[in-house]
Scaffold this motif. Structure first.
Motif, PDB file in Angstrom:
ATOM      1  N   UNK A   1       0.765  -1.249   0.022  1.00  0.00           N
ATOM      2  CA  UNK A   1      -0.222   0.127  -0.028  1.00  0.00           C
ATOM      3  C   UNK A   1       0.893   0.977  -0.010  1.00  0.00           C
ATOM      4  N   UNK A   2       2.004   1.353   0.677  1.00  0.00           N
ATOM      5  CA  UNK A   2       2.800   2.311   0.740  1.00  0.00           C
ATOM      6  C   UNK A   2       3.501   2.589  -0.424  1.00  0.00           C
ATOM      7  N   UNK A   3       3.859   1.693  -0.963  1.00  0.00           N
ATOM      8  CA  UNK A   3       4.423   1.650  -2.342  1.00  0.00           C
ATOM      9  C   UNK A   3       3.940   2.291  -3.466  1.00  0.00           C
ATOM     10  N   UNK A   4       2.456   1.767  -3.506  1.00  0.00           N
ATOM     11  CA  UNK A   4       1.403   2.244  -4.529  1.00  0.00           C
ATOM     12  C   UNK A   4       1.351   3.914  -4.386  1.00  0.00           C
ATOM     13  N   UNK A   5       1.324   4.333  -2.838  1.00  0.00           N
ATOM     14  CA  UNK A   5       1.126   5.560  -2.647  1.00  0.00           C
ATOM     15  C   UNK A   5       2.416   6.513  -3.102  1.00  0.00           C
ATOM     16  N   UNK A   6       3.452   6.049  -3.032  1.00  0.00           N
ATOM     17  CA  UNK A   6       4.794   6.523  -3.367  1.00  0.00           C
ATOM     18  C   UNK A   6       4.807   6.877  -4.824  1.00  0.00           C
ATOM     19  N   UNK A   7       4.545   5.653  -5.570  1.00  0.00           N
ATOM     20  CA  UNK A   7       4.321   5.582  -7.099  1.00  0.00           C
ATOM     21  C   UNK A   7       3.424   6.701  -7.477  1.00  0.00           C
ATOM     22  N   UNK A   8       2.057   6.724  -6.836  1.00  0.00           N
ATOM     23  CA  UNK A   8       0.998   7.507  -7.293  1.00  0.00           C
ATOM     24  C   UNK A   8       1.281   8.955  -7.164  1.00  0.00           C
ATOM     25  N   UNK A   9       2.022   9.372  -5.730  1.00  0.00           N
ATOM     26  CA  UNK A   9       2.889  10.787  -5.908  1.00  0.00           C
ATOM     27  C   UNK A   9       3.546  11.234  -6.522  1.00  0.00           C
ATOM     28  N   UNK A  10       4.610  10.081  -6.993  1.00  0.00           N
ATOM     29  CA  UNK A  10       5.813  10.500  -8.171  1.00  0.00           C
ATOM     30  C   UNK A  10       4.806  10.851  -9.303  1.00  0.00           C
ATOM     31  N   UNK A  11       3.779  10.046  -9.903  1.00  0.00           N
ATOM     32  CA  UNK A  11       3.116  10.609 -11.126  1.00  0.00           C
ATOM     33  C   UNK A  11       2.627  11.668 -11.012  1.00  0.00           C
ATOM     34  N   UNK A  12       1.722  12.128  -9.874  1.00  0.00           N
ATOM     35  CA  UNK A  12       1.457  13.175  -9.626  1.00  0.00           C
ATOM     36  C   UNK A  12       2.259  14.508  -9.698  1.00  0.00           C
ATOM     37  N   UNK A  13       3.258  14.396  -9.310  1.00  0.00           N
ATOM     38  CA  UNK A  13       4.521  15.302  -9.273  1.00  0.00           C
ATOM     39  C   UNK A  13       4.942  15.522 -10.793  1.00  0.00           C
ATOM     40  N   UNK A  14       5.061  14.428 -11.253  1.00  0.00           N
ATOM     41  CA  UNK A  14       5.408  14.473 -12.964  1.00  0.00           C
ATOM     42  C   UNK A  14       4.319  15.309 -13.625  1.00  0.00           C
ATOM     43  N   UNK A  15       2.822  15.064 -13.508  1.00  0.00           N
ATOM     44  CA  UNK A  15       2.039  15.853 -13.949  1.00  0.00           C
ATOM     45  C   UNK A  15       1.981  17.075 -13.685  1.00  0.00           C
ATOM     46  N   UNK A  16       2.386  17.493 -12.327  1.00  0.00           N
ATOM     47  CA  UNK A  16       2.488  19.010 -12.050  1.00  0.00           C
ATOM     48  C   UNK A  16       3.558  19.677 -12.679  1.00  0.00           C
ATOM     49  N   UNK A  17       4.803  19.028 -13.003  1.00  0.00           N
ATOM     50  CA  UNK A  17       5.840  19.611 -13.555  1.00  0.00           C
ATOM     51  C   UNK A  17       5.628  19.808 -14.991  1.00  0.00           C
ATOM     52  N   UNK A  18       5.008  18.651 -15.539  1.00  0.00           N
ATOM     53  CA  UNK A  18       4.550  18.914 -17.051  1.00  0.00           C
ATOM     54  C   UNK A  18       3.580  20.259 -17.274  1.00  0.00           C
ATOM     55  N   UNK A  19       2.528  20.364 -16.319  1.00  0.00           N
ATOM     56  CA  UNK A  19       1.659  21.362 -16.475  1.00  0.00           C
ATOM     57  C   UNK A  19       2.393  22.849 -16.192  1.00  0.00           C
ATOM     58  N   UNK A  20       3.472  22.695 -15.338  1.00  0.00           N
ATOM     59  CA  UNK A  20       4.144  24.060 -14.918  1.00  0.00           C
ATOM     60  C   UNK A  20       5.017  24.521 -16.095  1.00  0.00           C
ATOM     61  N   UNK A  21       5.717  23.262 -16.959  1.00  0.00           N
ATOM     62  CA  UNK A  21       6.386  23.627 -18.089  1.00  0.00           C
ATOM     63  C   UNK A  21       5.563  24.082 -19.202  1.00  0.00           C
ATOM     64  N   UNK A  22       4.305  23.505 -19.387  1.00  0.00           N
ATOM     65  CA  UNK A  22       3.242  24.091 -20.243  1.00  0.00           C
ATOM     66  C   UNK A  22       2.902  25.399 -20.068  1.00  0.00           C
ATOM     67  N   UNK A  23       2.597  25.736 -19.035  1.00  0.00           N
ATOM     68  CA  UNK A  23       2.435  27.172 -18.334  1.00  0.00           C
ATOM     69  C   UNK A  23       3.469  28.077 -18.718  1.00  0.00           C
ATOM     70  N   UNK A  24       4.816  27.984 -18.528  1.00  0.00           N
ATOM     71  CA  UNK A  24       5.839  28.648 -18.864  1.00  0.00           C
ATOM     72  C   UNK A  24       5.959  28.698 -20.361  1.00  0.00           C
ATOM     73  N   UNK A  25       5.916  27.733 -21.154  1.00  0.00           N
ATOM     74  CA  UNK A  25       5.595  28.007 -22.606  1.00  0.00           C
ATOM     75  C   UNK A  25       4.497  28.700 -23.032  1.00  0.00           C
ATOM     76  N   UNK A  26       3.559  28.578 -22.289  1.00  0.00           N
ATOM     77  CA  UNK A  26       2.249  29.676 -22.998  1.00  0.00           C
ATOM     78  C   UNK A  26       2.704  30.898 -22.435  1.00  0.00           C
TER      79      UNK A  26
END
Length: 109
Positions: free
Chosen positions: A39-64
């Motif tokens: 359960x802890x491993x799944x939570x870590x993986x999910x939070x990592x993917x969320x951080x990656x999505x946030x970084x992608x969204x931030x990069x897209x905002x800077x691009x815009x």
């Protein structure tokens, strides 16, 4: 046909795509898979993917912002423009699909 016991069912093969995988690497991978399947491993993986999505969204905002500052009058949704919300939604859907495939589909509790 004999049923595989729990340990053998989770083993990493000796060869992948014709390349021999060293024993130490396979053993480390099996330990990592066991941790990720908790359960802890799944939570870590999910939070990592969320951080990656946030970084992608931030990069897209800077691009815009950079595109708007350069005099471009493109708006989100225009061809060639990256919409950070769509990127985040798509990454989230992909993460759900990957996690469902690795750990099985979500079950209602």
């Amino acid at each position: 046909m004999a049923k595989k016991d729990g340990k053998k069912a989770k083993r990493i093969p000796k060869k992948i795509a014709g390349l021999k995988i060293p024993k130490e690497l396979r053993q480390a991978g099996e330990v990592l898979l066991d941790k990720a399947n908790s359960a802890a491993g799944r939570e870590i993986i999910a939070s990592g993917l969320t951080m990656a999505a946030a970084a992608a969204a931030t990069a897209a905002m800077k691009h815009r912002v950079n595109a708007e500052a350069a005099g471009c009058c493109a708006k989100p949704g225009d061809p060639g423009m990256i919409d950070p919300l769509r990127v985040a939604d798509t990454v989230s859907e992909m993460a759900d699909a990957v996690l469902d495939r690795i750990f099985g589909a979500k079950t209602a509790r």
